[in-house]
Write a protein that holds these residues in place. Structure first.
Motif, PDB file in Angstrom:
ATOM      1  N   GLU A   1       0.269  -1.401  -0.319  1.00 52.13           N
ATOM      2  CA  GLU A   1      -0.753  -0.226  -0.035  1.00 52.13           C
ATOM      3  C   GLU A   1       0.779   1.156   0.167  1.00 52.13           C
ATOM      4  OE1 GLU A   1      -3.438   0.681   2.610  1.00 52.13           O
ATOM      5  OE2 GLU A   1      -4.118  -1.559   2.368  1.00 52.13           O
ATOM      6  N   GLY A   2       0.505   2.213  -0.690  1.00 54.27           N
ATOM      7  CA  GLY A   2       0.954   3.321  -0.947  1.00 54.27           C
ATOM      8  C   GLY A   2       1.319   4.210  -1.765  1.00 54.27           C
ATOM      9  N   PRO A   3       1.794   5.379  -2.245  1.00 54.66           N
ATOM     10  CA  PRO A   3       1.573   6.513  -3.780  1.00 54.66           C
ATOM     11  C   PRO A   3       2.121   5.289  -4.570  1.00 54.66           C
ATOM     12  CG  PRO A   3       3.525   6.670  -2.502  1.00 54.66           C
ATOM     13  CD  PRO A   3       3.028   5.793  -1.883  1.00 54.66           C
ATOM     14  N   GLU A   4       0.800   5.721  -5.796  1.00 50.18           N
ATOM     15  CA  GLU A   4       1.501   5.392  -7.107  1.00 50.18           C
ATOM     16  C   GLU A   4       2.227   6.451  -7.246  1.00 50.18           C
ATOM     17  OE1 GLU A   4       0.147   2.888  -9.153  1.00 50.18           O
ATOM     18  OE2 GLU A   4      -1.157   1.767  -6.707  1.00 50.18           O
ATOM     19  N   ILE A   5       3.462   5.443  -7.691  1.00 45.40           N
ATOM     20  CA  ILE A   5       4.927   5.884  -8.665  1.00 45.40           C
ATOM     21  C   ILE A   5       5.126   5.122  -9.649  1.00 45.40           C
ATOM     22  CG2 ILE A   5       6.714   7.149  -8.337  1.00 45.40           C
ATOM     23  CD1 ILE A   5       6.318   7.694  -4.886  1.00 45.40           C
ATOM     24  N   GLU A   6       5.230   5.954 -10.415  1.00 36.54           N
ATOM     25  CA  GLU A   6       4.882   5.292 -12.024  1.00 36.54           C
ATOM     26  C   GLU A   6       6.613   5.371 -12.596  1.00 36.54           C
ATOM     27  OE1 GLU A   6       2.814   6.346 -15.340  1.00 36.54           O
ATOM     28  OE2 GLU A   6       4.083   5.158 -16.526  1.00 36.54           O
ATOM     29  N   GLY A   7       6.438   3.166 -12.415  1.00 37.07           N
ATOM     30  CA  GLY A   7       8.342   3.661 -12.910  1.00 37.07           C
ATOM     31  C   GLY A   7       9.163   3.032 -11.954  1.00 37.07           C
ATOM     32  N   LEU A   8       8.456   3.189 -10.669  1.00 37.67           N
ATOM     33  CA  LEU A   8       9.748   2.863  -9.255  1.00 37.67           C
ATOM     34  C   LEU A   8       8.938   1.308  -9.085  1.00 37.67           C
ATOM     35  CD1 LEU A   8      11.408   3.901  -6.557  1.00 37.67           C
ATOM     36  CD2 LEU A   8       8.992   4.027  -5.819  1.00 37.67           C
ATOM     37  N   GLU A   9       9.860   1.267  -8.951  1.00 37.41           N
ATOM     38  CA  GLU A   9      10.602  -1.236  -8.829  1.00 37.41           C
ATOM     39  C   GLU A   9      11.109  -1.340  -7.831  1.00 37.41           C
ATOM     40  OE1 GLU A   9      13.064  -1.985 -11.593  1.00 37.41           O
ATOM     41  OE2 GLU A   9      12.074  -1.474 -14.095  1.00 37.41           O
ATOM     42  N   ARG A  10      10.134  -2.105  -7.212  1.00 34.09           N
ATOM     43  CA  ARG A  10      10.333  -2.567  -6.406  1.00 34.09           C
ATOM     44  C   ARG A  10      10.948  -4.428  -6.391  1.00 34.09           C
ATOM     45  NH1 ARG A  10       6.746  -5.908  -1.641  1.00 34.09           N
ATOM     46  NH2 ARG A  10       8.710  -5.913   0.408  1.00 34.09           N
ATOM     47  N   ILE A  11      12.875  -4.169  -5.514  1.00 35.19           N
ATOM     48  CA  ILE A  11      13.589  -4.858  -6.311  1.00 35.19           C
ATOM     49  C   ILE A  11      13.850  -5.857  -5.135  1.00 35.19           C
ATOM     50  CG2 ILE A  11      14.729  -4.339  -7.958  1.00 35.19           C
ATOM     51  CD1 ILE A  11      17.233  -4.130  -6.293  1.00 35.19           C
ATOM     52  N   ASP A  12      13.316  -6.196  -4.012  1.00 35.65           N
ATOM     53  CA  ASP A  12      13.726  -6.478  -2.646  1.00 35.65           C
ATOM     54  C   ASP A  12      13.203  -6.245  -1.474  1.00 35.65           C
ATOM     55  OD1 ASP A  12      15.170  -8.822  -1.629  1.00 35.65           O
ATOM     56  OD2 ASP A  12      16.770  -8.448  -2.230  1.00 35.65           O
ATOM     57  N   ASN A  13      13.500  -7.353  -0.455  1.00 35.71           N
ATOM     58  CA  ASN A  13      12.631  -6.931   1.043  1.00 35.71           C
ATOM     59  C   ASN A  13      13.613  -4.949   1.039  1.00 35.71           C
ATOM     60  OD1 ASN A  13      10.514  -8.541   1.727  1.00 35.71           O
ATOM     61  ND2 ASN A  13      12.486 -10.070   1.965  1.00 35.71           N
ATOM     62  N   ASP A  14      12.764  -4.332   1.146  1.00 37.39           N
ATOM     63  CA  ASP A  14      13.733  -2.930   2.005  1.00 37.39           C
ATOM     64  C   ASP A  14      13.689  -1.966   0.758  1.00 37.39           C
ATOM     65  OD1 ASP A  14      12.389  -3.305   4.043  1.00 37.39           O
ATOM     66  OD2 ASP A  14      14.695  -4.565   5.036  1.00 37.39           O
ATOM     67  N   ILE A  15      14.322  -2.340  -0.449  1.00 39.37           N
ATOM     68  CA  ILE A  15      15.327  -1.364  -1.663  1.00 39.37           C
ATOM     69  C   ILE A  15      14.456  -1.777  -2.904  1.00 39.37           C
ATOM     70  CG2 ILE A  15      17.425  -1.826  -3.307  1.00 39.37           C
ATOM     71  CD1 ILE A  15      18.269  -4.160  -1.251  1.00 39.37           C
TER      72      ILE A  15
END
Ligand SMILES: Nc1nc2c(ncn2[C@@H]2O[C@H](COP(=O)(O)O)[C@@H](O)[C@H]2O)c(=O)[nH]1
Ligand SMILES: [Mn+2]
Ligand SMILES: [Mn+2]
Length: 493
Positions: free
Chosen positions: A11-25
């Motif tokens: 849950e959180g803001p929709e920021i286009e392009g931002l990728e979650r690549i690992d826990n906490d990263i």
């Protein structure tokens, strides 16, 4: 995107392009903004992601466009929007091919934190906290533009800008051990007083030994929990012990240095034809005369800030001696450590398999060098440098120690605090200072401030959870939790 780290889970803001690549990263990919030379990295838990501002992500991407940036443009878990660079930002630039930028340091040059331990137990100050706070409030002038009784002469200012804390110790404001328990022994080499304007000197002359406003504080705390007994023993900390924290910076002198050199570097951007996505990122090639002039002035202001914290600590020690009716040896008010969290430093780091000289900009970020590093004081060399993370006047602060991963992940850097989630004006509309003071008093925390509006602006609710923030750097192996400190009395600037 790695399997199991789907953005949709969070849950959180929709920021286009931002990728979650690992826990906490979270990764800001090269394509997020044109001109990025490296990707961005933002270190955040799911919970902290909910408060991430798109503008802060844009700032991480903007910094990634600067010439000579190495590996990643980074933001720590306490990140929020700042001037050009985000607060909580870390960026390293090649010392030959890169740039130096005042926006990557901030206006309060070498704003930082120092932690003092004691031989006292929390119970030793039962019934004495209010008197201690009243005396501390008197001994350390606070508030915007506050002045002390000290008036450094022109030659004394030169010595302060060049040598930092050593000047204060030589004048009797402290002891030699204070220097060996301070980042850089209270000095950045390269302080060049000739680059500090007459206006900056004039502002700095009457402000040595003053706290400043708002976010700056003196805090009586106690050790509530120990996580790493070995490091805690090295830092001379134990459960129940009374500790004391000082947070402030370079006052008007540093602010003026930043203002003066931003003007010069804004002109330099045109001269050197640097393409900037945001003019607040004003910078110049690291070896140019403009960048070196800023570095010399910035180092001078950083040295002023260390001197300021040293003098403040000395005056606080005197207050404890009087109020507790004990001498210095009995009190054992030894400096655990002092960290700068708004600074640029020339350091050697491993980059792409080789060693490289880089200007590491830490703006709202703390150095977190690991065990074995030659810049960690000898007493702490086996455990890593103390990393001091203040929380708020109503929530825990933490002592961590630098870990090896910091050198790989973040150019030896960690977070610097909890980080704001609410602006000062928003806070004044949301909170009433008198009520916050009453609530804190109910929790056993006394607060002194020049005006209730300061207490509203600094209410614990304006900050993120310090526990959530330090857990991220702990999990990433950047810095390990050593001790939790709880406030019992706070003097706000
Ligand atoms: N223990 C306390 N921590 C506090 C207080 N007020 C602010 N803070 C924390 O300090 C950091 C650093 O602030 P900055 O202004 O230099 O960015 C901030 O993020 C808070 O977490 C306090 O009264 N006591
Ligand atoms: Mn600060
Ligand atoms: Mn500051």
């Amino acid at each position: 995107m790695k399997r199991g780290f789907d953005r949709m889970d969070t849950e959180g803001p929709e920021i286009e392009g931002l990728e979650r690549i690992d826990n906490d990263i979270w990764q800001v990919p090269m394509g997020y903004k044109s001109g990025m030379r490296v990707p961005g990295r933002i270190y955040l838990s799911d919970k902290l992601f909910a408060n991430l501002e798109k503008e802060a992500v844009d700032q991480v991407a903007n910094v990634a466009t600067l010439p000579g940036i190495q590996k990643f443009s980074m933001a720590m878990p306490d990140a929020h929007v700042g001037y050009g660079f985000p607060i909580g930002g870390v960026a390293a630039f090649d010392a030959e091919e890169g740039v130096i930028s005042p926006g990557g340091v901030g206006f309060d040059i070498n704003c930082g934190v120092r932690l003092i331990r004691s031989n006292l137990d929390k119970s030793d100050v039962d019934g004495k906290v209010n008197d201690l706070l009243d005396s501390l409030f008197k001994a350390v002038p606070s508030g915007v533009g506050s002045k002390s009784r000290i008036r450094a002469s022109e030659s004394e200012l030169e010595a302060i800008f060049t040598n930092g804390s050593r000047w204060a110790v030589e004048q009797g404001y402290g002891v030699e051990a204070d220097l060996t328990h301070c980042e850089g022994e209270g000095c950045i080499e390269g302080g060049d007083p000739a680059q500090v304007s007459a206006k900056a000197r004039k502002r700095g002359r009457p402000q040595l030994g003053t706290l400043g406003s708002g976010n700056h504080f003196l805090e009586l705390q106690y050790v509530d929990e120990i996580y790493d007994p070995v490091a805690a023993e090295a830092f001379n900390l134990k459960q129940g012990q009374l500790t004391f924290m000082v947070h402030c910076g370079s006052r008007g002198a540093g602010h003026q240095v930043c203002t003066d050199h931003l003007r010069n570097l804004t002109r330099a951007v045109e001269k050197y034809k640097i393409d900037l996505p945001d003019k607040q990122l004003a910078c110049a090639p690291a070896q140019s005369e403009e960048a070196q002039a800023y570095f010399g002035a910035m180092a001078s202001a950083a040295n002023y800030a260390w001197t300021n914290r040293q003098i403040i600590m000395h005056h606080c020690r005197e207050v404890f001696e009087q109020q507790m009716n004990m001498d210095a040896d009995e009190l054992g008010l030894d400096l655990v450590y002092d960290v700068a969290h708004n600074v640029a430093k020339l350091e050697e780091h491993n980059v792409n398999g080789g060693k490289k000289q880089v200007y590491v900009h830490r703006k709202g970020a703390t150095r977190a060098f690991p065990a074995g590093h030659h810049e960690v004081p000898k007493a702490y060399r086996d455990v890593g440098q103390p990393v001091l993370i203040p929380g708020s006047m109503g929530t825990p602060s933490y002592v961590l120690c630098g870990k090896q991963s910091a050198m790989d992940v973040s150019f030896g850097s960690a977070c610097h605090g909890a980080g704001r989630v609410m602006s000062r004006s928003g806070a004044k509309h949301t909170f009433r200072g008198e009520q916050i003071q009453k609530d804190l008093s109910g929790q056993g925390i006394s607060v002194r401030a020049a005006h209730p509006s300061v207490i509203a602006e600094e209410a614990p609710g304006v900050y993120k959870s310090s526990s959530e923030v330090v857990d991220v750097v702990d999990r990433l192996g950047i810095a390990g939790k050593v001790a939790k400190l709880m406030p019992v009395g706070v003097v706000k600037g």
